[in-house]
Design an enzyme around this catalytic site. Structure first.
Site, PDB file in Angstrom:
ATOM      1  N   SER A   1       1.040  28.770  52.620  1.00 34.00           N
ATOM      2  CA  SER A   1       1.578  27.353  52.585  1.00 34.00           C
ATOM      3  C   SER A   1       1.521  26.774  51.257  1.00 34.00           C
ATOM      4  O   SER A   1       2.440  27.208  50.463  1.00 34.00           O
ATOM      5  CB  SER A   1       0.652  26.675  53.530  1.00 34.00           C
ATOM      6  OG  SER A   1       0.826  25.134  53.742  1.00 34.00           O
ATOM      7  N   THR A   2       0.416  25.787  51.084  1.00 37.42           N
ATOM      8  CA  THR A   2       0.744  25.180  49.557  1.00 37.42           C
ATOM      9  C   THR A   2       0.559  26.176  48.577  1.00 37.42           C
ATOM     10  O   THR A   2      -0.140  26.969  48.303  1.00 37.42           O
ATOM     11  CB  THR A   2      -0.640  24.295  49.542  1.00 37.42           C
ATOM     12  OG1 THR A   2      -0.899  23.403  50.570  1.00 37.42           O
ATOM     13  CG2 THR A   2      -0.411  23.411  48.226  1.00 37.42           C
TER      14      THR A   2
ATOM     15  N   HIS B   1       4.892  27.541  55.245  1.00 41.92           N
ATOM     16  CA  HIS B   1       4.966  26.088  56.107  1.00 41.92           C
ATOM     17  C   HIS B   1       5.838  25.348  55.283  1.00 41.92           C
ATOM     18  O   HIS B   1       5.980  24.862  54.183  1.00 41.92           O
ATOM     19  CB  HIS B   1       3.698  25.569  55.906  1.00 41.92           C
ATOM     20  CG  HIS B   1       2.616  26.002  56.746  1.00 41.92           C
ATOM     21  ND1 HIS B   1       1.285  26.067  56.653  1.00 41.92           N
ATOM     22  CD2 HIS B   1       2.679  27.056  57.962  1.00 41.92           C
ATOM     23  CE1 HIS B   1       0.548  26.690  57.522  1.00 41.92           C
ATOM     24  NE2 HIS B   1       1.249  27.178  58.336  1.00 41.92           N
TER      25      HIS B   1
ATOM     26  N   MET C   1      -3.216  25.340  52.538  1.00 42.05           N
ATOM     27  CA  MET C   1      -4.140  24.422  52.866  1.00 42.05           C
ATOM     28  C   MET C   1      -4.592  24.603  54.453  1.00 42.05           C
ATOM     29  O   MET C   1      -3.533  24.836  55.215  1.00 42.05           O
ATOM     30  CB  MET C   1      -3.737  22.939  52.626  1.00 42.05           C
ATOM     31  CG  MET C   1      -4.695  21.768  52.700  1.00 42.05           C
ATOM     32  SD  MET C   1      -3.849  20.150  52.431  1.00 42.05           S
ATOM     33  CE  MET C   1      -3.381  20.605  50.574  1.00 42.05           C
TER      34      MET C   1
ATOM     35  N   ASP D   1      -4.753  27.844  59.205  1.00 43.25           N
ATOM     36  CA  ASP D   1      -3.838  28.550  59.816  1.00 43.25           C
ATOM     37  C   ASP D   1      -3.654  30.040  59.688  1.00 43.25           C
ATOM     38  O   ASP D   1      -3.752  30.248  58.392  1.00 43.25           O
ATOM     39  CB  ASP D   1      -2.247  27.843  59.658  1.00 43.25           C
ATOM     40  CG  ASP D   1      -1.186  28.469  60.485  1.00 43.25           C
ATOM     41  OD1 ASP D   1      -1.290  28.936  61.520  1.00 43.25           O
ATOM     42  OD2 ASP D   1       0.140  28.379  60.354  1.00 43.25           O
TER      43      ASP D   1
END
Length: 370
Positions: free
Chosen positions: A182-183, A209, A302, A305
């Site tokens: 993600s991030t 994401h 972050m 997940d």
């Protein structure tokens, strides 16, 4: 109570006010200044000393990309969240901003039907990202050693696990590589995937994401840097070695096995962990199709997940690697996997590709420290 000091940079006064009002609803945040373009923002930095910037991509005089270039010369570690439009041009500019050192991004609300819904969506997306990039100010955890964005060469010791890993037998040959991120993901993938050879012996499936439009452009950018074949996921495609598939934005991606052939599937069921695509959805399907033949990798990101999916993969005797804290932009997703004792190894980003290749080639699979 210490507050996170935010500088908002956007050429539209309405947007500046909307973002400021949204952030004002949280007592842990403080908007210390606003600026109509990058040149004004740079001039205010030493005066207002923000902890983080929320900055538009497209602005007159000095746009977000040029501002980032200048900012990183003097403030290489100041977190920056880009504020971008859900257009192909906005997606391309945002991906370029991440390459230049932006830490994350939020898309501007569009076609949501009401101002209240738009503000709520902005609140739900932006505030957690600001806090996630400034955890030390909220005493959520000790601050990390100073490092430049995207630097995966840290030699900081791997954090201790909260509990010992579960006992596992000798691993089965790897049949698929599944990645959740993600991030900080675009830069992490841009380092990891080019380090894998064109004749990579198993297929690769990835959840990053991102919204629609972004994932297609991300796949194209990664393909340009890699000898692997990297594409956005398409339902019905057969998984083949040496090919990497990135889940399309706005859709869950799964793998489905039928009569000895594994294909990609996509659907738009409810988000999980507030995400669609979600890592857990992909990992569950991978576990069903490949079981102990799964090698999962959890990269910077972050939230949580991927945790549930990793639990299933661990129970099936698959293998799991996690990125370490020092090389992660945010040690949320890999952190919960590591701290739950699910990761076989926790490694800096630049050590993951060699470890993946070692495990897939099974040069010494039976001697792994599990």
């Amino acid at each position: 109570m210490q507050k996170i000091r935010v500088l908002i940079v956007d050429d539209a006064v309405v947007v500046r006010r909307m973002v400021a009002d949204t952030l004002a609803t949280d007592p842990q945040l403080e908007v210390v200044a606003t600026a109509a373009n990058g040149r004004i923002a740079l001039a205010k930095l030493n005066q207002v000393k923000p902890d983080i910037l929320v900055m538009d991509v497209e602005m007159p005089e000095l746009d977000g990309l040029e501002t980032l270039k200048e900012l990183r010369k003097t403030h290489p570690r100041l977190p920056v969240i880009m504020f971008s439009t859900l257009t192909e041009r906005g997606a391309a500019a945002t991906l370029e901003a991440l390459t230049l050192g932006a830490n994350d991004y939020v898309t501007k609300p569009a076609n949501v039907g009401s101002v209240a819904v738009a503000l709520q969506r902005l609140r739900d997306e932006l505030i957690p990202k600001i806090k996630g990039l400034c955890p030390q100010l909220l005493a959520l955890k000790p601050p990390l050693p100073a490092r430049a964005p995207g630097n995966g060469t840290s030699a900081v010791a791997v954090p201790q696990l909260v509990r010992a890993p579960l006992s596992k037998g000798a691993p089965r040959p790897v049949e698929i590589l599944a990645i959740g991120v993600s991030t900080g993901g675009p830069n992490a993938l841009a380092e990891l995937l080019p380090a894998l050879p064109a004749d990579f012996p198993v297929p690769i499936v990835i959840v990053q994401h991102m919204p629609a439009l972004f994932t297609k452009l991300l796949a194209e950018r990664l393909q340009a840097k890699s000898t692997l074949k990297i594409r956005e996921g398409v339902a019905g495609e057969v998984l083949r070695p040496g090919q990497a598939w990135i889940a399309p934005g706005g859709q869950h991606m799964v793998v489905e096995s039928s009569k000895g052939v594994v294909r990609l599937g996509t659907h738009q069921e409810a988000p999980e962990n507030s995400c669609r695509p979600a890592v857990d959805v992909l990992f569950r399907s991978v576990c069903v199709a490949y079981g102990a033949g799964t090698l999962a990798v959890i990269l910077t990101g972050m939230g949580r997940d991927g945790l549930r999916g990793c639990e299933l993969i661990h129970q099936a005797n698959g293998q799991i690697l996690a990125q370490d804290e020092a090389s992660s932009v945010v040690w949320g997703m890999p952190g919960v996997v590591a701290q739950s004792g699910l990761a076989d190894k926790v490694l800096p980003l630049n050590q993951l590709a060699p470890e993946i290749l070692r495990r897939i080639r099974r040069e010494d699979a039976r001697s792994h420290s599990l």
